[in-house]
Scaffold this motif. Structure first.
Motif, PDB file in Angstrom:
ATOM      1  N   ILE A 188      -8.772  41.375  10.564  1.00 16.92           N
ATOM      2  CA  ILE A 188      -9.059  40.012  11.046  1.00 16.92           C
ATOM      3  C   ILE A 188      -9.316  40.028  12.552  1.00 16.92           C
ATOM      4  CG2 ILE A 188      -7.959  37.770  11.516  1.00 16.92           C
ATOM      5  CD1 ILE A 188      -6.755  37.955   8.658  1.00 16.92           C
ATOM      6  N   TYR A 189      -8.472  40.728  13.299  1.00 15.44           N
ATOM      7  CA  TYR A 189      -8.673  40.838  14.754  1.00 15.44           C
ATOM      8  C   TYR A 189      -9.957  41.603  15.077  1.00 15.44           C
ATOM      9  CZ  TYR A 189      -4.169  38.890  16.197  1.00 15.44           C
ATOM     10  OH  TYR A 189      -3.123  38.039  16.439  1.00 15.44           O
ATOM     11  N   ALA A 190     -10.225  42.676  14.323  1.00 16.35           N
ATOM     12  CA  ALA A 190     -11.405  43.503  14.582  1.00 16.35           C
ATOM     13  C   ALA A 190     -12.689  42.722  14.326  1.00 16.35           C
ATOM     14  CB  ALA A 190     -11.370  44.749  13.695  1.00 16.35           C
ATOM     15  N   VAL A 191     -12.722  41.957  13.238  1.00 17.59           N
ATOM     16  CA  VAL A 191     -13.905  41.167  12.899  1.00 17.59           C
ATOM     17  C   VAL A 191     -14.176  40.118  13.974  1.00 17.59           C
ATOM     18  CG1 VAL A 191     -14.754  39.384  11.301  1.00 17.59           C
ATOM     19  CG2 VAL A 191     -13.827  41.533  10.402  1.00 17.59           C
ATOM     20  N   GLY A 192     -13.132  39.467  14.456  1.00 14.23           N
ATOM     21  CA  GLY A 192     -13.307  38.462  15.497  1.00 14.23           C
ATOM     22  C   GLY A 192     -13.647  39.056  16.844  1.00 14.23           C
ATOM     23  N   GLY A 193     -13.079  40.232  17.125  1.00 21.27           N
ATOM     24  CA  GLY A 193     -13.312  40.868  18.424  1.00 21.27           C
ATOM     25  C   GLY A 193     -14.728  41.387  18.566  1.00 21.27           C
ATOM     26  N   ASN A 194     -15.212  42.089  17.534  1.00 17.11           N
ATOM     27  CA  ASN A 194     -16.573  42.638  17.563  1.00 17.11           C
ATOM     28  C   ASN A 194     -17.024  42.937  16.135  1.00 17.11           C
ATOM     29  OD1 ASN A 194     -18.959  44.158  17.895  1.00 17.11           O
ATOM     30  ND2 ASN A 194     -18.263  44.949  19.875  1.00 17.11           N
ATOM     31  N   PRO A 195     -17.700  41.980  15.493  1.00 15.75           N
ATOM     32  CA  PRO A 195     -18.078  42.158  14.084  1.00 15.75           C
ATOM     33  C   PRO A 195     -18.959  43.380  13.841  1.00 15.75           C
ATOM     34  CG  PRO A 195     -18.793  39.993  14.912  1.00 15.75           C
ATOM     35  CD  PRO A 195     -18.108  40.682  16.033  1.00 15.75           C
ATOM     36  N   HIS A 196     -19.859  43.677  14.805  1.00 16.52           N
ATOM     37  CA  HIS A 196     -20.764  44.819  14.637  1.00 16.52           C
ATOM     38  C   HIS A 196     -19.999  46.134  14.654  1.00 16.52           C
ATOM     39  CE1 HIS A 196     -24.063  42.036  14.930  1.00 16.52           C
ATOM     40  NE2 HIS A 196     -23.643  41.611  16.113  1.00 16.52           N
ATOM     41  N   ALA A 197     -19.060  46.233  15.600  1.00 11.02           N
ATOM     42  CA  ALA A 197     -18.231  47.443  15.667  1.00 11.02           C
ATOM     43  C   ALA A 197     -17.345  47.546  14.425  1.00 11.02           C
ATOM     44  CB  ALA A 197     -17.369  47.422  16.925  1.00 11.02           C
ATOM     45  N   ALA A 198     -16.870  46.391  13.930  1.00 14.06           N
ATOM     46  CA  ALA A 198     -16.007  46.384  12.739  1.00 14.06           C
ATOM     47  C   ALA A 198     -16.742  46.967  11.528  1.00 14.06           C
ATOM     48  CB  ALA A 198     -15.548  44.961  12.431  1.00 14.06           C
ATOM     49  N   VAL A 199     -18.042  46.654  11.416  1.00 16.15           N
ATOM     50  CA  VAL A 199     -18.845  47.184  10.308  1.00 16.15           C
ATOM     51  C   VAL A 199     -18.906  48.702  10.379  1.00 16.15           C
ATOM     52  CG1 VAL A 199     -21.192  47.308   9.343  1.00 16.15           C
ATOM     53  CG2 VAL A 199     -20.235  45.099  10.029  1.00 16.15           C
ATOM     54  N   TYR A 200     -19.066  49.233  11.596  1.00 12.20           N
ATOM     55  CA  TYR A 200     -19.163  50.683  11.764  1.00 12.20           C
ATOM     56  C   TYR A 200     -17.853  51.395  11.439  1.00 12.20           C
ATOM     57  CZ  TYR A 200     -23.786  50.183  13.845  1.00 12.20           C
ATOM     58  OH  TYR A 200     -25.115  49.913  14.046  1.00 12.20           O
ATOM     59  N   THR A 201     -16.741  50.674  11.517  1.00 12.74           N
ATOM     60  CA  THR A 201     -15.448  51.288  11.178  1.00 12.74           C
ATOM     61  C   THR A 201     -15.103  51.108   9.700  1.00 12.74           C
ATOM     62  OG1 THR A 201     -14.236  49.277  11.805  1.00 12.74           O
ATOM     63  CG2 THR A 201     -14.544  50.946  13.518  1.00 12.74           C
ATOM     64  N   GLY A 202     -16.053  50.558   8.941  1.00 12.75           N
ATOM     65  CA  GLY A 202     -15.845  50.430   7.499  1.00 12.75           C
ATOM     66  C   GLY A 202     -15.230  49.118   7.051  1.00 12.75           C
ATOM     67  N   ILE A 203     -15.123  48.127   7.958  1.00  8.09           N
ATOM     68  CA  ILE A 203     -14.543  46.824   7.603  1.00  8.09           C
ATOM     69  C   ILE A 203     -15.643  45.921   7.066  1.00  8.09           C
ATOM     70  CG2 ILE A 203     -13.400  44.756   8.517  1.00  8.09           C
ATOM     71  CD1 ILE A 203     -12.082  46.600  10.619  1.00  8.09           C
ATOM     72  N   ASP A 204     -15.394  45.275   5.942  1.00  7.38           N
ATOM     73  CA  ASP A 204     -16.331  44.312   5.370  1.00  7.38           C
ATOM     74  C   ASP A 204     -16.066  42.950   6.021  1.00  7.38           C
ATOM     75  OD1 ASP A 204     -17.608  42.360   3.741  1.00  7.38           O
ATOM     76  OD2 ASP A 204     -17.623  43.759   2.052  1.00  7.38           O
ATOM     77  N   VAL A 205     -16.976  42.544   6.907  1.00  7.52           N
ATOM     78  CA  VAL A 205     -16.784  41.308   7.690  1.00  7.52           C
ATOM     79  C   VAL A 205     -16.677  40.091   6.772  1.00  7.52           C
ATOM     80  CG1 VAL A 205     -17.835  39.740   9.380  1.00  7.52           C
ATOM     81  CG2 VAL A 205     -17.910  42.217   9.746  1.00  7.52           C
ATOM     82  N   GLY A 206     -17.599  39.960   5.822  1.00  6.91           N
ATOM     83  CA  GLY A 206     -17.596  38.810   4.921  1.00  6.91           C
ATOM     84  C   GLY A 206     -16.336  38.728   4.093  1.00  6.91           C
ATOM     85  N   LYS A 207     -15.886  39.866   3.587  1.00  3.88           N
ATOM     86  CA  LYS A 207     -14.683  39.889   2.747  1.00  3.88           C
ATOM     87  C   LYS A 207     -13.448  39.526   3.565  1.00  3.88           C
ATOM     88  CE  LYS A 207     -14.623  43.056  -0.459  1.00  3.88           C
ATOM     89  NZ  LYS A 207     -14.472  44.365  -1.157  1.00  3.88           N
ATOM     90  N   THR A 208     -13.418  39.964   4.821  1.00  2.97           N
ATOM     91  CA  THR A 208     -12.282  39.643   5.696  1.00  2.97           C
ATOM     92  C   THR A 208     -12.247  38.150   6.000  1.00  2.97           C
ATOM     93  OG1 THR A 208     -12.437  41.850   6.697  1.00  2.97           O
ATOM     94  CG2 THR A 208     -11.166  40.193   7.905  1.00  2.97           C
TER      95      THR A 208
END
Length: 325
Positions: A188-208
């Motif tokens: 949740i923090y990663a998506v809000g902080g930088n969604p593009h970087a979050a995608v590169y770390t394997g986090i699904d922005v929409g699902k979060t």
């Protein structure tokens, strides 16, 4: 000391100063029993703010929380009228489940259809209120129609504080662990902080973001039952406009509207600050108009403080980059 930590200290100091000022005019306000009553009165705001915080941290917003509360609360009241002997535990499961489903509707629309969150939740806010009207034809459900155990649960006293207050404490503890000790919280923090970087770390922005809406909806559903049971009334316009107080509690508590920054403790203090303001100012004969003005001023100051903190952080990053060169 980080800006967020200093924000919490400032808020705590502001609450203490407010209590001291009110105590000089009306000493009974700071009596332990009255302070417990203030915390209990603020508990619905605290619970809803915990869910709203999760949503705002992902760069979204949920304006349907009060309508979710009202619809779930009305359904719980209708179930109680139809089946008065149904245990409160079953009502709680219904409230949590229904709130989660309503939150999931918001989350799916944002996630799968990429509709802006403010548009989605403005729409569902109106739809949820409309559904209440369709279910009830505008009629109220009053105290005499509700069973004693239904209305008595949130008011039951445990160690000097009503169950409603203890539920707020429990929700605070659960959300604190969720946000600081789990993968979802970090996402949740990663998506809000930088969604593009979050995608590169394997986090699904929409699902979060979907998960954040479900959390917010679940807590709104829980609050729906607690609100209706505590006040012993259910109607279409319950908690009308309360979503603005919820967003205000988050902003005052240091949650950045831009996402990625904010703490659970700060959000709790933001809700408490608003609760103390709303309970204290009428006691010292300050008019409702000034109460609104003070609340509004607190929000503007909080947003300015957040923006200043963000700029300071940006300068630090730039300086670090210059030194690296």
């Amino acid at each position: 000391m980080s800006p967020l930590k200093s924000r919490e200290a400032i808020l705590f100091g502001a609450i203490l100063c407010l209590l001291i000022v009110v105590a000089t005019r009306f000493p009974a306000f700071v009596a332990p029993g009255n302070l417990v009553a203030v915390v209990t009165d603020t508990s619905p705001l605290m619970i809803l703010a915990m869910g709203q915080m999760a949503v705002i941290l992902t760069r979204c917003i949920d304006l349907s929380v009060a309508a979710n509360l009202a619809l779930t609360g009305m359904v719980c009241a209708m179930i109680n009228v139809a089946a008065p002997d149904l245990p409160v535990a079953v009502i709680l499961v219904v409230a949590l489940s229904m709130g989660a489903i309503l939150g999931a509707i918001n989350g799916i629309l944002v996630w799968k259809l990429s509709i802006p969150p403010i548009v989605v939740t403005l729409g569902t806010m109106t739809i949820f209120r409309g559904i209440i009207f369709l279910l009830t034809e505008g009629k109220w459900i009053n105290a005499h129609e509700m069973s004693p155990h239904f209305t008595g649960f949130p008011r039951a006293d445990i160690l000097g504080m009503p169950v409603l207050g203890w539920i707020a404490v429990l929700v605070f503890g659960v959300i604190l662990v969720l946000m600081t000790r789990t993968t979802l919280g970090r996402s949740i923090y990663a998506v809000g902080g930088n969604p593009h970087a979050a995608v590169y770390t394997g986090i699904d922005v929409g699902k979060t973001q979907f998960a954040a809406f479900v959390i917010s909806g679940t807590l709104a559903g829980l609050t729906g039952y607690l609100w209706v049971a505590r006040y012993s009334v259910a109607y279409v316009d319950i908690a009308g406009g309360f979503e603005l107080d919820v967003v205000a509690a988050c902003v005052i508590g240091g949650v950045s509207i831009a996402g990625g920054a904010g703490t659970v403790v700060g959000t709790l203090l933001g809700a408490l600050f608003l609760g103390v303001v709303k309970n204290a100012l009428p006691v010292v004969d300050i008019s409702p108009f000034w109460q609104l003005a003070i609340s509004g001023a607190a929000i503007i100051i909080a947003v300015a403080f957040n923006a200043q903190s963000g700029r300071s952080k940006g300068r630090v990053i730039l300086k670090s980059a210059e030194h690296a060169q």
